[in-house]
Design an enzyme around this catalytic site. Structure first.
Site, PDB file in Angstrom:
ATOM      1  N   ARG A 164      37.223 -36.501 -11.146  1.00  0.00           N
ATOM      2  CA  ARG A 164      35.867 -37.733 -12.095  1.00  0.00           C
ATOM      3  C   ARG A 164      34.439 -36.419 -12.065  1.00  0.00           C
ATOM      4  O   ARG A 164      35.228 -34.751 -11.656  1.00  0.00           O
ATOM      5  CB  ARG A 164      35.541 -38.400 -11.242  1.00  0.00           C
ATOM      6  N   ASP A 165      34.688 -37.061 -13.232  1.00  0.00           N
ATOM      7  CA  ASP A 165      32.788 -36.434 -13.443  1.00  0.00           C
ATOM      8  C   ASP A 165      32.701 -35.162 -15.012  1.00  0.00           C
ATOM      9  O   ASP A 165      32.282 -33.862 -14.204  1.00  0.00           O
ATOM     10  CB  ASP A 165      31.992 -35.582 -11.938  1.00  0.00           C
ATOM     11  N   ASN A 175      21.507 -43.045  -8.648  1.00  0.00           N
ATOM     12  CA  ASN A 175      22.012 -41.024  -8.149  1.00  0.00           C
ATOM     13  C   ASN A 175      22.120 -39.688  -9.334  1.00  0.00           C
ATOM     14  O   ASN A 175      20.817 -40.063  -9.785  1.00  0.00           O
ATOM     15  CB  ASN A 175      23.310 -40.878  -7.150  1.00  0.00           C
ATOM     16  N   ASP A 176      23.238 -39.535  -9.107  1.00  0.00           N
ATOM     17  CA  ASP A 176      23.395 -38.659 -10.045  1.00  0.00           C
ATOM     18  C   ASP A 176      22.656 -38.125 -11.356  1.00  0.00           C
ATOM     19  O   ASP A 176      22.321 -39.413 -12.360  1.00  0.00           O
ATOM     20  CB  ASP A 176      24.804 -38.313 -10.205  1.00  0.00           C
ATOM     21  N   GLU A 181      33.082 -32.477  -6.636  1.00  0.00           N
ATOM     22  CA  GLU A 181      32.114 -33.132  -7.047  1.00  0.00           C
ATOM     23  C   GLU A 181      31.434 -32.658  -8.472  1.00  0.00           C
ATOM     24  O   GLU A 181      31.401 -31.507  -8.264  1.00  0.00           O
ATOM     25  CB  GLU A 181      31.496 -34.141  -6.673  1.00  0.00           C
ATOM     26  N   GLN A 228      22.665 -41.625 -12.394  1.00  0.00           N
ATOM     27  CA  GLN A 228      23.816 -43.188 -12.077  1.00  0.00           C
ATOM     28  C   GLN A 228      22.958 -44.032 -11.576  1.00  0.00           C
ATOM     29  O   GLN A 228      22.109 -43.798 -10.190  1.00  0.00           O
ATOM     30  CB  GLN A 228      24.512 -41.701 -11.202  1.00  0.00           C
ATOM     31  N   SER A 237      29.798 -40.671 -13.251  1.00  0.00           N
ATOM     32  CA  SER A 237      29.099 -39.253 -13.514  1.00  0.00           C
ATOM     33  C   SER A 237      30.046 -38.702 -14.954  1.00  0.00           C
ATOM     34  O   SER A 237      30.922 -39.146 -15.186  1.00  0.00           O
ATOM     35  CB  SER A 237      28.860 -38.352 -12.688  1.00  0.00           C
TER      36      SER A 237
HETATM   37  C1  FRU Z   1      28.574 -37.610  -6.854  1.00  0.00           C
HETATM   38  C2  FRU Z   1      29.141 -39.018  -6.888  1.00  0.00           C
HETATM   39  C3  FRU Z   1      30.022 -38.392  -8.411  1.00  0.00           C
HETATM   40  C4  FRU Z   1      30.168 -39.959  -9.093  1.00  0.00           C
HETATM   41  C5  FRU Z   1      28.989 -40.324  -8.700  1.00  0.00           C
HETATM   42  C6  FRU Z   1      29.082 -41.828  -8.809  1.00  0.00           C
HETATM   43  O1  FRU Z   1      27.412 -38.040  -6.246  1.00  0.00           O
HETATM   44  O2  FRU Z   1      29.744 -39.148  -6.199  1.00  0.00           O
HETATM   45  O3  FRU Z   1      31.199 -38.115  -8.022  1.00  0.00           O
HETATM   46  O4  FRU Z   1      30.959 -40.088 -10.393  1.00  0.00           O
HETATM   47  O5  FRU Z   1      28.514 -39.851  -7.916  1.00  0.00           O
HETATM   48  O6  FRU Z   1      27.949 -42.990  -8.329  1.00  0.00           O
END
Ligand code: FRU
Length: 756
Positions: A148-149, A19-20, A201, A36, A81
């Protein structure tokens, strides 16, 4: 077919879930993209880690392993992330350590840890110990456990940071922090907007031409027909001295979320997003093949005349665009490619395989929709557009990115056409189409066979009790080595329609080799080779090739498309006997050379296959001058050149097109000779268990390293000796690992094992 739908230009996980994008930066001459990553689980069930890709040019990406894993109490349920700050001599990474406490918690107001953690690295791979900077108790009282992030950057000699958060009363917000270079992070304020989702996010903050922007991904905003069509959204506000403009979505397609921006060394602001989204109704058939999702192409952000952001594919992409041709109504084109359309009519449509983009001035709607099942549940995405001037569409093997009106709007989607050759039709626009070719694939032609390995060694052939089958054949092994390192490879051969043929296809598929160019015949069986070995090293072979399927490969099956993305073509001498496969080799060499590929030849002598050794020598010398790289072992040197002394022998090999000669010397390592001199590299001292396929692994890994050093055919003659010695070292280490294990392809290490 495991290689089906693997992208050519986009970053995707080696396997498993992505993912991210995280930690985007430029450091020490390379672009770094972290992501991710849930290895081994295409649907992302396992805890997130950070995987790592690097690139010298934003075009060709090299996977270099997992760099951060959950291994402290503060990140035990996921390294979530985060971002990177590149200093002169080191990088710093800031991420969210995710903790899910067991018990009767809602994990929103209670039971979830969200820690800001920092690590440092001087090379982007080896990370320092983890340092927890902020815990839940450090965030403002109004925050829930969803914080987060961290996106961190340097400004006025300080760290600045934004964090995405959910308040206790379910409002999304961005938290702002600051720190001096050696002090703690201090809370400086928040940004929130009424009725705009329960959680924000992946925030980001950056400037373009002096204008400030705040980007974020709101969750819980109402879905609309022309806006916010996905389940979650991603976009930005322009911040004019504290006054925010309307929220503008970055992308209006089906697959886009969690983008991050960073500065290129030349000052460009670049954005990469996740070309995927969580929890929507549509699917990706690659999950059945073991992986899911990819990232968008890197995009350049500029300021439009209306103050909105324009996004366009990075200009680096222009360097791999091949001759453009006009589209007259419709055409067929192999993926990946680019379509550029200047739209002049009141009704415009562009269709690429099952995806159709239509615009009509009357209703002012631009629509992206699927006319068949290639969207896997994706139906339609629309934007309101009063005038349509231009469309630029980048089509990769399983995605489309549509840049509208000079990048003012973008629509990204995955799609899954059955074939790489797709129909493209255009109405109401003047359009051109051009192949986009990243030449990164190793193509090998020749034999793929079953090696029967004796269960007992140190005895005569007749004393062996039983033999076990293992897929082999030198060209197939070379593909296996290249693909296990994360490269792309393609095997061209013919197998019998028999269970041994199945074993070979299966083994190659599992190693990630593209098997779509393998033919199957009922006219002959898959080649077999039984082998025994006495204690003094004497091998006895018994080949079943009278003839075998590979020998009968008909040259008419060699097509230009097989070499469309070819970096190097590799072959050996086993398949150069007097049968159709030899002519297939001639055709392959001619086409691959025309396409600019490196031609690599490892004679790999098997005397027992030749009635006449002079014929073998003659055919080897027929092919040598057509090649760029010749790999020989010290044992083969004399037969081929008449001299066992490299000083005498190698210059005779450096003839015709030959630019590199690689001489392997078993446990004594290897040397490489070119016009600019020669280099040698010693092999690590190891205890060899089985040397099957060691030479193939050597040349496969050498070619992989050559490519990832950015060397193309025209660079070979002037290739710096330091690069060649790096390639030799790499290949020696690769082979040293391989000989300590049994078999050929199964014994080859992947990149992360090699780097450790
Ligand atoms: C966004 C998210 C972030 C988090 C990550 C976890 O897609 O939900 O907020 O840090 O993915 O994989």
């Amino acid at each position: 077919m495991k290689g089906k739908w693997r992208q050519n230009l986009h970053i995707e996980p080696p396997e498993g879930w992505m993912n991210d994008p995280n930690g985007l930066c430029f450091f020490d001459g390379l672009y770094h993209v972290y992501f991710q990553y849930s290895p081994g689980t295409p649907c992302g069930e396992s805890n997130r880690c950070w995987g790592h890709y690097v690139s010298p040019d934003l075009l060709s990406w090299k996977y270099s392993g997992i760099v951060l894993e959950p291994d402290i109490p503060e990140d035990r349920d996921g390294v979530f992330s985060g971002s990177a700050v590149a200093f002169e001599d080191h990088m710093e990474f800031f991420y969210t350590g995710n903790v899910l406490e067991e018990g009767d918690f809602d994990h929103i107001l209670e039971g979830r840890g969200a820690n800001v953690i920092r690590v440092r690295s001087s090379d982007g791979s080896k990370m320092s110990a983890k340092e927890v900077l902020l815990r839940n108790t450090d965030y403002p009282d109004f925050c829930s456990c969803h914080v987060r992030d961290p996106k961190v950057w340097l400004e006025d000699g300080k760290y600045k940071m934004v964090l995405g958060a959910r308040t206790k009363d379910d409002h999304g917000c961005v938290l702002f922090y600051e720190a001096s270079l050696d002090g703690p992070f201090e809370y400086k304020g928040l940004l929130t907007v009424p009725d705009f989702g329960y959680m924000w996010e992946c925030p980001d903050a950056f400037s373009i031409d002096g204008k400030k922007f705040i980007a974020l991904c709101p969750q819980g905003t109402a879905r609309g027909d022309l806006k916010f069509q996905n389940i979650f959204h991603s976009g930005y506000f322009r911040d004019d001295d504290g006054v925010l403009t309307d929220f503008e979505e970055f992308d209006h397609g089906f697959d886009f979320y969690a983008p991050q921006t960073f500065a290129a060394p030349d000052g460009r602001r670049l954005l990469i997003g996740w070309m995927g989204i969580g929890d929507d109704s549509y699917t990706n058939p690659t999950t059945d093949l073991g992986w899911q999702h990819c990232l968008t192409l890197p995009r350049e952000l500029t300021l439009g005349s209306d103050g909105k952001i324009l996004q366009n594919p990075v200009r680096e992409l222009d360097s791999i665009r091949k001759q453009a041709e006009k589209i007259d109504g419709e055409t067929w084109q192999g993926l990946p490619f680019e379509v550029n359309a200047a739209c002049f009519s009141d009704v415009v449509s562009v269709s690429i395989s099952g995806a159709e983009i239509t615009w009509n001035r009357n209703d002012g709607i631009l629509s992206l929709h699927f006319t068949n099942e290639e969207g896997y549940g994706r139906k339609e995405r629309k934007i309101e557009l009063l005038s349509l001037d231009s469309l630029r569409i980048i089509a990769d093997v399983s995605s489309l990115e549509i840049y509208i009106n000079g990048g003012r709007y973008v629509m990204s989607t995955r799609f899954y056409p059955e074939h790489r050759q797709v129909r493209v039709a255009v109405k109401g626009a003047g359009a051109g189409i051009a192949a986009l070719r990243l030449n990164d694939t190793l193509v090998a032609i020749g034999e793929a066979l079953i090696d029967f390995i004796p269960d007992k060694k140190g005895c005569e052939f007749y004393e062996v009790g039983s033999f076990s089958p293992a897929a082999g054949g030198a060209p197939a092994n070379v593909c296996g080595a290249f693909s296990k390192l994360g490269g792309r490879s393609r095997m061209i051969t013919q197998l019998g329609r028999d269970p041994f043929g199945d074993i070979i296809t299966r083994t190659l598929d599992n190693a990630g080799v593209d098997t779509s160019c393998i033919l199957y015949t009922s006219e002959a069986n898959t080649a077999l080779a039984f082998v025994s070995q006495t204690t003094d090293g004497k091998s006895t072979y018994s080949f079943y090739r009278n003839p075998s399927a590979d020998m009968l490969f008909d040259p008419s099956h060699i097509t230009a498309e097989m070499f469309d993305d070819c970096y190097a073509l590799h072959f050996c001498s086993v398949s150069l006997g007097n049968f159709p496969m030899k002519d297939a080799h001639r055709a392959a060499v001619t086409i691959a050379r025309r396409q600019g590929a490196i031609i690599s030849f490892d004679p790999n002598l098997r005397f027992m296959l030749w009635d006449d050794r002079d014929e073998l020598k003659r055919v080897i010398w027929e092919f040598i001058p057509c090649c760029d790289i010749i790999k020989v072992s010290d044992e083969e040197l004399e037969f081929i050149t008449g001299s066992s002394d490299p000083d005498e022998a190698v210059p005779t090999l450096l003839c015709g097109n030959v630019k590199l000669v690689i001489l392997t010397k078993g446990k004594d390592g290897a040397s490489c000779y070119s016009a600019s001199g020669n280099v040698s590299s010693l092999s690590p001292v190891v205890k060899a268990v089985d040397t099957t396929g060691a030479g193939d692994g050597f040349i496969g890994s050498f070619l992989w390293k050559l490519r990832s050093s950015g060397i193309v055919r025209d660079d070979l003659s002037g290739c710096p000796l330091s690069v060649l010695s790096g390639c030799l070292d790499f290949a020696n280490r690769f082979s040293a690992i391989s000989v300590q294990r049994k078999g050929a392809i199964p014994s080859y290490p992947g990149l992360s094992e090699l780097n450790n």
